[in-house]
Design a protein around this motif. Structure first.
Motif, PDB file in Angstrom:
ATOM      1  N   ARG A  20       9.642   8.611 -11.858  1.00 33.59           N
ATOM      2  CA  ARG A  20      10.975   8.012 -11.761  1.00 33.59           C
ATOM      3  C   ARG A  20      11.364   7.335 -13.069  1.00 33.59           C
ATOM      4  O   ARG A  20      12.531   7.382 -13.492  1.00 33.59           O
ATOM      5  CB  ARG A  20      10.997   7.017 -10.593  1.00 33.59           C
ATOM      6  CG  ARG A  20      12.372   6.461 -10.298  1.00 33.59           C
ATOM      7  CD  ARG A  20      12.478   5.858  -8.906  1.00 33.59           C
ATOM      8  NE  ARG A  20      11.555   4.759  -8.681  1.00 33.59           N
ATOM      9  CZ  ARG A  20      11.761   3.827  -7.758  1.00 33.59           C
ATOM     10  NH1 ARG A  20      12.838   3.874  -6.994  1.00 33.59           N
ATOM     11  NH2 ARG A  20      10.884   2.865  -7.579  1.00 33.59           N
ATOM     12  N   PHE A  21      10.381   6.709 -13.712  1.00 35.56           N
ATOM     13  CA  PHE A  21      10.623   6.010 -14.975  1.00 35.56           C
ATOM     14  C   PHE A  21      11.269   6.918 -16.024  1.00 35.56           C
ATOM     15  O   PHE A  21      12.149   6.498 -16.787  1.00 35.56           O
ATOM     16  CB  PHE A  21       9.294   5.453 -15.495  1.00 35.56           C
ATOM     17  CG  PHE A  21       9.250   5.197 -16.975  1.00 35.56           C
ATOM     18  CD1 PHE A  21       9.903   4.109 -17.531  1.00 35.56           C
ATOM     19  CD2 PHE A  21       8.546   6.051 -17.823  1.00 35.56           C
ATOM     20  CE1 PHE A  21       9.860   3.867 -18.897  1.00 35.56           C
ATOM     21  CE2 PHE A  21       8.501   5.819 -19.181  1.00 35.56           C
ATOM     22  CZ  PHE A  21       9.159   4.731 -19.723  1.00 35.56           C
TER      23      PHE A  21
ATOM     24  N   PRO B 252       0.805  -1.216   0.000  1.00 36.60           N
ATOM     25  CA  PRO B 252       0.000   0.000   0.000  1.00 36.60           C
ATOM     26  C   PRO B 252       0.842   1.273   0.000  1.00 36.60           C
ATOM     27  O   PRO B 252       0.306   2.372  -0.184  1.00 36.60           O
ATOM     28  CB  PRO B 252      -0.834  -0.120   1.280  1.00 36.60           C
ATOM     29  CG  PRO B 252      -0.008  -0.956   2.185  1.00 36.60           C
ATOM     30  CD  PRO B 252       0.709  -1.932   1.291  1.00 36.60           C
ATOM     31  N   HIS B 253       2.160   1.130   0.240  1.00 37.40           N
ATOM     32  CA  HIS B 253       3.048   2.291   0.204  1.00 37.40           C
ATOM     33  C   HIS B 253       3.424   2.663  -1.238  1.00 37.40           C
ATOM     34  O   HIS B 253       4.034   3.722  -1.450  1.00 37.40           O
ATOM     35  CB  HIS B 253       4.329   2.007   0.998  1.00 37.40           C
ATOM     36  CG  HIS B 253       4.086   1.681   2.435  1.00 37.40           C
ATOM     37  ND1 HIS B 253       3.636   2.610   3.349  1.00 37.40           N
ATOM     38  CD2 HIS B 253       4.218   0.515   3.127  1.00 37.40           C
ATOM     39  CE1 HIS B 253       3.517   2.041   4.536  1.00 37.40           C
ATOM     40  NE2 HIS B 253       3.862   0.769   4.436  1.00 37.40           N
ATOM     41  N   LEU B 254       3.119   1.811  -2.200  1.00 41.11           N
ATOM     42  CA  LEU B 254       3.453   2.098  -3.591  1.00 41.11           C
ATOM     43  C   LEU B 254       2.768   3.389  -4.026  1.00 41.11           C
ATOM     44  O   LEU B 254       1.593   3.621  -3.724  1.00 41.11           O
ATOM     45  CB  LEU B 254       3.009   0.940  -4.490  1.00 41.11           C
ATOM     46  CG  LEU B 254       3.413   1.037  -5.962  1.00 41.11           C
ATOM     47  CD1 LEU B 254       4.870   0.673  -6.136  1.00 41.11           C
ATOM     48  CD2 LEU B 254       2.544   0.135  -6.828  1.00 41.11           C
ATOM     49  N   PHE B 255       3.481   4.207  -4.773  1.00 39.46           N
ATOM     50  CA  PHE B 255       3.002   5.521  -5.221  1.00 39.46           C
ATOM     51  C   PHE B 255       3.058   5.512  -6.746  1.00 39.46           C
ATOM     52  O   PHE B 255       4.080   5.844  -7.334  1.00 39.46           O
ATOM     53  CB  PHE B 255       3.920   6.605  -4.641  1.00 39.46           C
ATOM     54  CG  PHE B 255       3.360   7.999  -4.645  1.00 39.46           C
ATOM     55  CD1 PHE B 255       2.372   8.394  -5.530  1.00 39.46           C
ATOM     56  CD2 PHE B 255       3.854   8.934  -3.750  1.00 39.46           C
ATOM     57  CE1 PHE B 255       1.884   9.690  -5.525  1.00 39.46           C
ATOM     58  CE2 PHE B 255       3.368  10.236  -3.726  1.00 39.46           C
ATOM     59  CZ  PHE B 255       2.386  10.617  -4.618  1.00 39.46           C
ATOM     60  N   PRO B 256       1.979   5.094  -7.412  1.00 41.74           N
ATOM     61  CA  PRO B 256       2.030   4.934  -8.870  1.00 41.74           C
ATOM     62  C   PRO B 256       2.515   6.166  -9.613  1.00 41.74           C
ATOM     63  O   PRO B 256       3.317   6.055 -10.549  1.00 41.74           O
ATOM     64  CB  PRO B 256       0.581   4.588  -9.231  1.00 41.74           C
ATOM     65  CG  PRO B 256       0.044   3.923  -8.007  1.00 41.74           C
ATOM     66  CD  PRO B 256       0.677   4.652  -6.860  1.00 41.74           C
ATOM     67  N   TYR B 257       2.030   7.336  -9.227  1.00 42.75           N
ATOM     68  CA  TYR B 257       2.443   8.551  -9.931  1.00 42.75           C
ATOM     69  C   TYR B 257       3.955   8.751  -9.855  1.00 42.75           C
ATOM     70  O   TYR B 257       4.597   9.111 -10.851  1.00 42.75           O
ATOM     71  CB  TYR B 257       1.722   9.774  -9.351  1.00 42.75           C
ATOM     72  CG  TYR B 257       2.206  11.080  -9.942  1.00 42.75           C
ATOM     73  CD1 TYR B 257       1.706  11.546 -11.153  1.00 42.75           C
ATOM     74  CD2 TYR B 257       3.194  11.830  -9.301  1.00 42.75           C
ATOM     75  CE1 TYR B 257       2.179  12.729 -11.719  1.00 42.75           C
ATOM     76  CE2 TYR B 257       3.664  13.012  -9.858  1.00 42.75           C
ATOM     77  CZ  TYR B 257       3.158  13.458 -11.055  1.00 42.75           C
ATOM     78  OH  TYR B 257       3.628  14.627 -11.619  1.00 42.75           O
ATOM     79  N   MET B 258       4.533   8.503  -8.684  1.00 43.27           N
ATOM     80  CA  MET B 258       5.966   8.702  -8.537  1.00 43.27           C
ATOM     81  C   MET B 258       6.762   7.624  -9.268  1.00 43.27           C
ATOM     82  O   MET B 258       7.900   7.868  -9.693  1.00 43.27           O
ATOM     83  CB  MET B 258       6.345   8.751  -7.058  1.00 43.27           C
ATOM     84  CG  MET B 258       5.847  10.005  -6.334  1.00 43.27           C
ATOM     85  SD  MET B 258       6.339  11.556  -7.154  1.00 43.27           S
ATOM     86  CE  MET B 258       8.123  11.430  -7.052  1.00 43.27           C
ATOM     87  N   GLU B 259       6.194   6.424  -9.416  1.00 42.66           N
ATOM     88  CA  GLU B 259       6.850   5.411 -10.255  1.00 42.66           C
ATOM     89  C   GLU B 259       6.948   5.910 -11.693  1.00 42.66           C
ATOM     90  O   GLU B 259       7.973   5.727 -12.363  1.00 42.66           O
ATOM     91  CB  GLU B 259       6.087   4.091 -10.191  1.00 42.66           C
ATOM     92  CG  GLU B 259       6.057   3.425  -8.819  1.00 42.66           C
ATOM     93  CD  GLU B 259       7.374   2.765  -8.447  1.00 42.66           C
ATOM     94  OE1 GLU B 259       8.271   2.655  -9.300  1.00 42.66           O
ATOM     95  OE2 GLU B 259       7.497   2.345  -7.273  1.00 42.66           O
TER      96      GLU B 259
END
Length: 550
Positions: free
Chosen positions: A279-280, A269-276
């Motif tokens: 970062r990509f 639940p700590h995953l932050f899709p927008y920040m992934e």
């Protein structure tokens, strides 16, 4: 408010949503019988304002719908000339040879397009045939006959106060009734959810599955541009435990579409899709294209990925669901627009046959059958195991097994795996915060990567603040009492528009704040909330993002 008096208009077919499926249905209906009365209701401020897609368009459905589309000026200007697939590591990449990719993955003959502009063009074709199209008309309510069949919709209701009561400027909207009502609302449509529940349309199918797609449009330096190039990747920055992937499409005018899709079945639940996604863009292969350029647009939306086994019954008493309302995206191809158009045409043909026979308000069973046995079913059936295999064996194992399965079916016409089940819903897949490590994301640099709220301004989204919030909490206490201690309240992170925040001030109890004005209508919260406490409904017409060329 049941005593409200509304003006009523009657049509042969009422279509909710001016996306590729709804507009294709409208065009096909008028091709079959120019005298049919057809109306399309679009919640966006204009046709195309709420359309977001990759997009590489397979023109198969367009060829069938409007064979002379080139002569008519369809905005398909960039044919795919180069097709790449990479597995990324932090600093490097491995290119998978095109020869080992299943034939259906070949993009040559397809076109890099703005689906928003394609839909604007389709709307012009529809209007030339006599279709009535009303933008800025959100459909807030379904209407039913006494026998329970869908009768029509309420559209164009404006001027409610935040508590739902009518203000002095209240406009009750109109009742638009049809012999059949088509719901082409896109992913997780609010009316589609209602008919699925009312008629138990998902009784025989697997659970729906989704991804979150985020996209930016960049203007890049001419020397970094390669018009017609299509590149897909997987791997970094998420690694090989969480499935998802990226795309980069070079269209005309030195523009590049860059996007990232994260499957919403993630556990941490700590995953932050927008920040992934942000970062990509710092990967050397991506950065070298974007450096020196500028981002000109941003948007996000959920993507259906359940495939063939997750399709609910598409026809119901008095109407039908089209396109992503049914879930027709071919996941490995990252394509659904051609299937959406095919579905619209099939629904139109079924409704035309029924109306010609003097029927109305029944179940268009021939449409549901055509959807499963025709071009759409054939396209989806061969890839049905890709998503569940990736969920079970991880992205690399899923890539190998899914690729083998697609190759095997292309030769032998059946799968050794049969049909693999998806298992849990995306909400149920969310793990407890204490079982997973927090993720430290680098701060955006303002050149390649950007903070979320700055990027949302490039979606040009807007909502009139005095209306009832269109993001509804079943229990307002759940975010703080349940989701925060159990899941670190993931709404703070899974929303790509910064709608949700937990405010913790010294000496005060934590508060859950819903900034619905930021919403870009992606529907992720409706899907991923682990407590299933958030319901997305339509705001008043014209509100939301205003995508120019998505």
């Amino acid at each position: 408010m049941s005593d409200i008096q509304r003006e009523t208009m009657d049509y042969d077919v009422v279509i909710v949503g001016a996306g590729p499926s709804g507009l294709s249905a409208a065009i096909r209906l008028k091709q079959l019988n120019a005298d049919l009365e057809v109306v399309v209701l679009e919640k966006g401020s204009e046709v195309g304002a709420h359309i977001l897609s990759g997009a590489v368009l397979d023109p198969a459905a367009l060829n069938a719908l409007i064979p002379d589309w080139k002569a008519k000026g369809a905005p398909l200007n960039t044919e795919v000339k180069e097709d790449n697939f990479y597995v990324l590591g932090e600093a490097g990449q491995i290119r998978l040879p095109n020869a080992i990719m299943p034939p259906l993955m070949n993009n040559h003959g397809n076109y890099i397009v703005s689906m928003g502009n394609v839909c604007r063009w389709l709307a012009e074709q529809a209007e030339e045939l006599g279709v009535e199209i009303f933008p800025g008309m959100a459909c807030s309510e379904l209407l039913f006959h006494e026998d329970g069949a869908v009768k029509g919709v309420v559209a164009g209701e404006f001027g409610k106060n935040a508590d739902g009561s009518p203000s002095e400027a209240y406009e009750p909207g109109m009742e638009l009734n049809g012999k059949y009502v088509f719901l082409s609302e896109g992913v997780r449509g609010s009316l589609s959810k209602q008919v699925i529940a009312k008629y138990n349309l998902d009784a025989a199918c697997d659970v729906p599955k989704f991804g979150l797609g985020m996209k930016e449009i960049w203007e890049v330096k001419p020397e970094n541009h390669n018009q017609g190039e299509v590149t897909h990747s997987m791997g970094w920055p998420m690694g090989f435990k969480q499935s998802g992937g990226s795309f980069m499409y070079h269209l005309e005018n030195n523009q590049v579409y860059v996007g990232f899709i994260i499957d919403l079945n993630y556990k941490n639940p700590h995953l932050f899709p927008y920040m992934e996604f942000q970062r990509f863009k710092h990967h050397p292969r991506i950065a070298k294209v974007l450096e020196g350029g500028k981002r000109v647009a941003y948007g996000a939306r959920a993507v259906t990925k359940g495939g063939f086994q997750s399709m609910p019954q598409a026809a119901f008493p008095g109407g039908a669901m089209l396109g992503c309302s049914v879930g027709l995206v071919n996941l490995p191809r990252i394509k659904g627009n051609h299937n959406a158009m095919h579905s619209g045409m099939a629904a139109a043909e079924a409704a035309f046959a029924a109306i010609s026979a003097g029927r109305s308000g029944d179940v268009l069973e021939s449409y549901d059958a055509a959807l499963r046995s025709g071009p759409v079913g054939k396209d989806l059936k061969v890839v049905r195991n890709v998503a569940p295999l990736a969920a079970r064996f991880g992205p690399l194992g899923g890539l190998a097994l899914g690729g083998f399965d697609m190759w095997f079916q292309s030769i032998f016409k059946f799968s050794l795996f049969g049909t693999v089940k998806h298992g849990k819903t995306d909400a149920q897949s969310t793990g407890k915060a204490g079982d997973h490590a927090p993720i430290d994301y680098p701060k955006p640099d303002g050149k390649l990567s950007f903070d979320r709220l700055t990027n949302v301004s490039f979606a040009m989204t807007n909502h009139e603040e005095s209306q009832p919030p269109h993001l509804q909490l079943t229990d307002p206490d759940v975010p703080i009492l349940v989701n925060l201690p159990d899941y670190a309240e993931p709404a703070q992170r899974y929303c790509p528009a910064g709608v949700y925040e937990v405010v913790q001030e010294e000496g005060k109890e934590a508060r859950f704040v819903v900034n619905f004005q930021n919403c870009v209508h992606c529907k992720t919260c409706d899907i991923k909330d682990p407590s299933q406490n958030i319901t997305w409904v339509t705001p008043q017409g014209g509100d939301g993002p205003n995508y120019p060329n998505m």
